[in-house]
Design a protein around this motif. Structure first.
Motif, PDB file in Angstrom:
ATOM      1  N   ARG A  36       0.820  -1.209   0.000  1.00  0.00           N
ATOM      2  CA  ARG A  36       0.000   0.000   0.000  1.00  0.00           C
ATOM      3  C   ARG A  36       0.852   1.257   0.000  1.00  0.00           C
ATOM      4  NH1 ARG A  36      -5.269  -0.613   3.803  1.00  0.00           N
ATOM      5  NH2 ARG A  36      -5.042   1.645   3.612  1.00  0.00           N
TER       6      ARG A  36
ATOM      7  N   VAL B 265      -0.734  -6.867  10.942  1.00  0.00           N
ATOM      8  CA  VAL B 265      -1.800  -6.197  10.178  1.00  0.00           C
ATOM      9  C   VAL B 265      -2.186  -4.885  10.866  1.00  0.00           C
ATOM     10  CG1 VAL B 265      -4.173  -6.367   9.354  1.00  0.00           C
ATOM     11  CG2 VAL B 265      -2.679  -8.362   9.242  1.00  0.00           C
TER      12      VAL B 265
ATOM     13  N   SER C 230      -1.333  -4.929   5.249  1.00  0.00           N
ATOM     14  CA  SER C 230      -2.643  -5.561   5.117  1.00  0.00           C
ATOM     15  C   SER C 230      -2.516  -7.072   5.246  1.00  0.00           C
ATOM     16  CB  SER C 230      -3.248  -5.216   3.751  1.00  0.00           C
ATOM     17  OG  SER C 230      -2.483  -5.819   2.719  1.00  0.00           O
TER      18      SER C 230
END
Length: 415
Positions: free
Chosen positions: A99, A147, A105
């Motif tokens: 990202r 995460v 993620s």
């Protein structure tokens, strides 16, 4: 009303095949065991198929007994894998965070685990599990769940549990005529640990020894993660054979003597204590044998087992630091004096492990030999939770819930 999740675990042991059917209502931490089935492991030797037809019949007998006890029809199951062909190795994965805002993620986690799994494997080996020991974000390690964190680079150190590919194929072939889908193969030590080890024990550092019939499973945990797994080529059946040979008696009589009179520490037995041997089918007077002599036979084989156990433990980086000690499961855990023997040999605390977080037929299953079969069910439920729950089969006549989502997730870890 919340629908129950139903799952089945089939423990293919060296001496006994155990099938457990369980359910857990959504929102509950307790596992309710609703059906149990057992059969002799005919067609297997040390967890490996040696006769397809006999092995298939043995599995079918165990499954049918569990179905009759529970009222559920088994359409899919988690199946244990054991034998000296099971081993583990370390692997590392490194990826860049995808990202633009550098937030990690679940896709990044999946990619780094897949990268760790991309190792050179012999053609006769198959990966059973890829178990992350830790994640590292931009050089900062010791992370269990990255995460949502931010960083440029994500790494992971993993333990890869592998086994023989032909063994898996032969076991799967035995299941085909039964019309039971294999949701996943699970290494027996991994499943047993799921049932008997607490989160705190894993954080402190703990060793698991699963003494089966023909083999014994080993698992080591540190800082909450598995660091080593293996299966040793010695089990309690070897003790039975030693007694039969040493005393020149029938194998069934040797098994009875082991179960009824066997202890690991000869020094705890009075030299004058005798055991009456009653030869089968003979009207002659029974011979007597010293119980201390039997204990010495058992001690010799247990010494060999713990020598191998100690060698496996020394493969772990911090082999001296296991404050939670040794947890012993399997049928061999019921041998008299095994806890004191383990304490003396390993210089660590030791105790017998029994399945936790269970309800239902607890009296029958709160025993060390059911650790793997119950652990298979817990393993499956954990996967269901990661995929928003859902059963892999339902009571007979109600219909079938698809397990495709679960199988898709499993392919990342159980090729």
């Amino acid at each position: 009303m919340a629908r129950d999740s139903i799952i089945c675990g089939i423990d293919v042991g060296s001496n006994t095949i155990r099938t457990v059917i369980a359910h857990r209502r959504k929102g509950s931490e307790q596992l309710a065991l609703v059906g149990v089935g057992e059969s002799l492991s005919e067609g297997f030797r040390r967890g490996v198929v040696v006769d397809n037809e006999e092995a298939m019949r043995a599995i079918r007998e165990s499954v049918r007994a569990a179905e009759q006890a529970s009222g559920y029809s088994v359409r899919s199951a988690y199946v244990s894998v054991s034998g000296p062909h099971v081993s583990s190795r370390y692997s590392k994965g490194i990826v860049s965070v995808s990202r633009a805002d550098e937030e990690i993620s679940s896709d990044d986690v999946a990619r780094v685990i897949a990268q760790a799994q991309s190792i050179s494997m012999p053609p006769n080996k198959e990966i059973l599990h890829v178990l992350p020991k830790e994640f590292i974000v931009d050089g900062e390690g010791g992370i269990h769940d990255p995460v949502g964190m931010h960083g440029k680079r994500l790494e992971t150190n993993t333990v890869i549990v592998e086994c023989s590919a032909p063994v898996l194929k032969n076991l799967a072939k035995c299941m085909e005529p039964l019309n039971i889908d294999i949701e996943g193969f699970v290494a027996a030590p991994v499943a047993a640990a799921q049932a008997v080890l607490s989160k705190r024990q894993k954080e402190l550092g703990v060793l698991l020894l699963d003494i089966g019939g023909g083999t014994s499973g080993v698992a080591a945990f540190e800082d909450g993660s598995m660091t080593h797994a293996a299966v040793l080529p010695i089990g309690s059946a070897h003790i039975t054979n030693d007694i039969a040979i040493g005393l020149q008696i029938d194998i069934d009589l040797a098994e009875m003597i082991k179960v009824r009179y066997g202890v690991c520490k000869p020094e705890t037995i009075n030299k004058k204590e005798m055991i009456a041997l009653a030869p089968e089918g003979s009207e002659a007077a029974a011979d007597n044998v010293s119980r201390k002599e039997v204990a010495e036979i058992i001690e010799a084989r247990m010494d060999e087992l713990f020598d191998l156990f100690d060698k496996e433990v020394k493969k772990v980086t911090r082999q001296a630091l296991f404050p939670a000690g040794v947890v012993i499961v399997g049928g061999g855990a019921q041998m008299g004096g095994v806890v004191d023997f383990a304490k003396a040999r390993m210089k660590l605390p030791a105790h017998i492990g029994v399945p936790e977080r269970i309800d239902g037929v607890v009296d029958q299953l709160a025993s060390p030999q059911y650790a793997t079969s119950v652990g298979l069910c817990l393993f499956g439920f954990e996967i269901q939770e990661k995929n928003e729950g859902g059963g892999t089969f339902l009571p007979s006549g109600i219909g079938e819930h698809s397990g495709k989502a679960m199988r898709k997730w499993l392919k990342m870890f159980l090729p």
